[in-house]
Design a protein around this motif. Structure first.
Motif, short mmCIF file in Angstrom:
data_model
loop_
_atom_site.label_atom_id
_atom_site.label_comp_id
_atom_site.label_asym_id
_atom_site.label_seq_id
_atom_site.Cartn_x
_atom_site.Cartn_y
_atom_site.Cartn_z
N LEU A 1 -20.61 -28.46 13.60
CA LEU A 1 -20.16 -27.07 13.73
C LEU A 1 -20.26 -26.58 15.18
O LEU A 1 -19.40 -25.87 15.68
CB LEU A 1 -20.98 -26.16 12.81
N GLN A 2 -21.32 -27.01 15.85
CA GLN A 2 -21.47 -26.64 17.26
C GLN A 2 -20.35 -27.22 18.10
O GLN A 2 -19.77 -26.53 18.94
CB GLN A 2 -22.80 -27.17 17.82
N SER A 3 -20.04 -28.50 17.87
CA SER A 3 -19.02 -29.16 18.68
C SER A 3 -17.64 -28.53 18.45
O SER A 3 -16.77 -28.62 19.31
CB SER A 3 -18.99 -30.67 18.40
N MET A 4 -17.46 -27.89 17.30
CA MET A 4 -16.21 -27.22 17.01
C MET A 4 -16.27 -25.73 17.33
O MET A 4 -15.38 -24.97 16.97
CB MET A 4 -15.83 -27.46 15.54
N ARG A 5 -17.37 -25.33 17.95
CA ARG A 5 -17.57 -23.93 18.35
C ARG A 5 -17.50 -22.98 17.16
O ARG A 5 -16.93 -21.90 17.23
CB ARG A 5 -16.56 -23.53 19.44
N LEU A 6 -18.09 -23.42 16.06
CA LEU A 6 -18.09 -22.61 14.84
C LEU A 6 -19.48 -22.22 14.37
O LEU A 6 -19.61 -21.41 13.45
CB LEU A 6 -17.38 -23.38 13.71
N LEU B 1 -19.89 -18.83 12.17
CA LEU B 1 -20.23 -18.93 10.74
C LEU B 1 -21.71 -18.65 10.47
O LEU B 1 -22.18 -18.84 9.35
CB LEU B 1 -19.86 -20.34 10.23
N ASN B 2 -22.43 -18.20 11.51
CA ASN B 2 -23.86 -17.89 11.34
C ASN B 2 -24.59 -19.05 10.67
O ASN B 2 -25.30 -18.87 9.67
CB ASN B 2 -24.05 -16.60 10.51
N ALA B 3 -24.41 -20.23 11.24
CA ALA B 3 -25.03 -21.42 10.66
C ALA B 3 -26.42 -21.61 11.24
O ALA B 3 -26.66 -21.38 12.42
CB ALA B 3 -24.17 -22.65 10.95
N SER B 4 -27.33 -22.05 10.39
CA SER B 4 -28.70 -22.30 10.84
C SER B 4 -29.29 -23.45 10.05
O SER B 4 -28.94 -23.68 8.90
CB SER B 4 -29.55 -21.04 10.62
N THR B 5 -30.19 -24.17 10.69
CA THR B 5 -30.90 -25.24 9.98
C THR B 5 -31.99 -24.64 9.10
O THR B 5 -32.58 -25.33 8.28
CB THR B 5 -31.53 -26.24 10.97
N GLU B 6 -32.23 -23.33 9.27
CA GLU B 6 -33.21 -22.64 8.43
C GLU B 6 -32.46 -21.68 7.49
O GLU B 6 -31.30 -21.89 7.18
CB GLU B 6 -34.17 -21.87 9.33
N ASP B 7 -33.14 -20.63 7.10
CA ASP B 7 -32.54 -19.65 6.19
C ASP B 7 -32.71 -18.28 6.81
O ASP B 7 -33.56 -17.49 6.39
CB ASP B 7 -33.24 -19.71 4.83
N PRO C 1 -7.07 -25.62 17.25
CA PRO C 1 -6.89 -24.48 16.36
C PRO C 1 -7.68 -23.26 16.82
O PRO C 1 -8.71 -23.39 17.47
CB PRO C 1 -7.41 -24.99 15.01
N ASP C 2 -7.20 -22.10 16.45
CA ASP C 2 -7.93 -20.87 16.71
C ASP C 2 -9.16 -20.85 15.81
O ASP C 2 -9.17 -21.48 14.74
CB ASP C 2 -7.01 -19.68 16.38
N SER C 3 -10.20 -20.13 16.21
CA SER C 3 -11.45 -20.15 15.45
C SER C 3 -11.29 -19.58 14.03
O SER C 3 -12.13 -19.84 13.17
CB SER C 3 -12.54 -19.40 16.19
N SER C 4 -10.24 -18.80 13.80
CA SER C 4 -10.06 -18.25 12.46
C SER C 4 -9.07 -19.08 11.62
O SER C 4 -8.83 -18.77 10.46
CB SER C 4 -9.57 -16.80 12.53
N ASP C 5 -8.52 -20.12 12.21
CA ASP C 5 -7.60 -20.99 11.46
C ASP C 5 -8.37 -21.79 10.43
O ASP C 5 -9.45 -22.30 10.71
CB ASP C 5 -6.87 -21.96 12.41
N THR C 6 -7.79 -21.90 9.24
CA THR C 6 -8.50 -22.60 8.16
C THR C 6 -8.07 -24.06 8.04
O THR C 6 -8.58 -24.78 7.19
CB THR C 6 -8.26 -21.89 6.82
N SER C 7 -7.16 -24.49 8.87
CA SER C 7 -6.73 -25.90 8.81
C SER C 7 -6.40 -26.40 10.21
O SER C 7 -6.45 -25.64 11.18
CB SER C 7 -5.51 -26.04 7.89
N GLY C 8 -6.10 -27.68 10.29
CA GLY C 8 -5.67 -28.23 11.57
C GLY C 8 -6.78 -28.77 12.44
O GLY C 8 -6.62 -28.88 13.65
#
Lengths: 110, 145
Positions: free
Chosen positions: A89-94, A98-104, B107-114
């Protein structure tokens, strides 16, 4: 067998994702999610403590859920993410989006 | 081409895995399971996440986009280990696609595919498509994370 459990906790819906969130599982989870959001759920936590596989279709589901909840002024977060999935998720800048965490950790509103 | 769902082969040295599957998403898990075992036997269990992720992405693409989920069409998969390098090959029976333009897209960060190709560029050291785009080879070299 992959199984998702959904449990309402206070103001949050906790979805315990199974071992995989991939192209084969997404349609089922997506249908359940749509139903929950349609019925008024606004805060969702995906608990990935059991999850070892996530692919781009699964990521797409998480983004779609985030998009819907954000538009409805709700929140999404992902808890107990494995280190491999967190790095993905980090490598995809998400990870932050997405408020991802290894904790809760709950989302800080500010 | 008739696909035999149980046509998995591992060569004598235990460093190559080949299979042909029908275009059904549920088949992907069987392939991943076999490849996990191959990696474990070759002392590469720590690389399983990245290899499995690449396999899922490109086999899913072959099934959904290449073969358009036509169950009569097959996907050919091979995984080869040479030293510390792993080579994945995925081929479908579709007409191919314009991979040259798709490789550059983010893809844009809000894109759900690709995001499949983006994952490929992050987790593989080389992505080699054939001219038409219905076969791809991914090369993963061992590097310290």
């Amino acid at each position: 067998m992959n199984a998702e459990k959904m449990l309402h906790e206070n103001t949050e819906l906790r979805i315990t994702v199974g071992v995989k969130l991939t192209a084969a599982e997404v349609p089922t989870v997506q249908a359940q999610l749509k139903q929950e959001i349609s019925s008024g759920v606004r805060n969702i936590v995906f608990d990935m403590k059991e999850t070892i596989s996530l692919d781009s279709t699964g990521i797409g589901l998480l983004i779609a859920a985030n998009n819907s909840l954000t538009a409805a002024k709700g929140t999404l977060r992902i808890a107990h993410v494995s280190s491999d999935i967190f790095k993905l998720l980090q490598s995809m800048r998400l990870a932050d989006r997405l408020n991802a965490s290894t904790e809760d950790r709950k989302v800080q509103n500010g | 081409m008739k696909c035999a769902a149980d046509s998995r082969q591992v060569n004598k040295t235990g460093q190559t895995f080949r299979t042909v599957i029908p275009s059904v998403l549920t088949e992907v898990e069987n392939v991943c399971c076999s490849v996990r075992q191959l990696l474990e036997v070759n002392g590469m269990k720590d690389r399983a996440f990245g290899v499995e992720l690449l396999l899922r992405e490109f086999v899913n693409n072959a099934i959904l986009h290449g073969n358009e989920s036509d169950v009569s069409k097959c996907v050919r998969i091979s995984v080869r280990i040479r030293g510390k390098t792993i080579a994945l090959s995925v081929a479908d029976e579709g007409p191919g696609f314009d991979w040259r333009s798709r490789l550059c897209l983010e893809p844009d960060s809000s894109d759900t595919s690709g995001r499949g190709l983006m994952i490929g560029s992050i987790y593989a050291d080389r992505i080699i498509f054939n001219h038409t785009g219905n076969r791809v080879v991914l090369v993963i070299r061992n590097k310290k994370s």
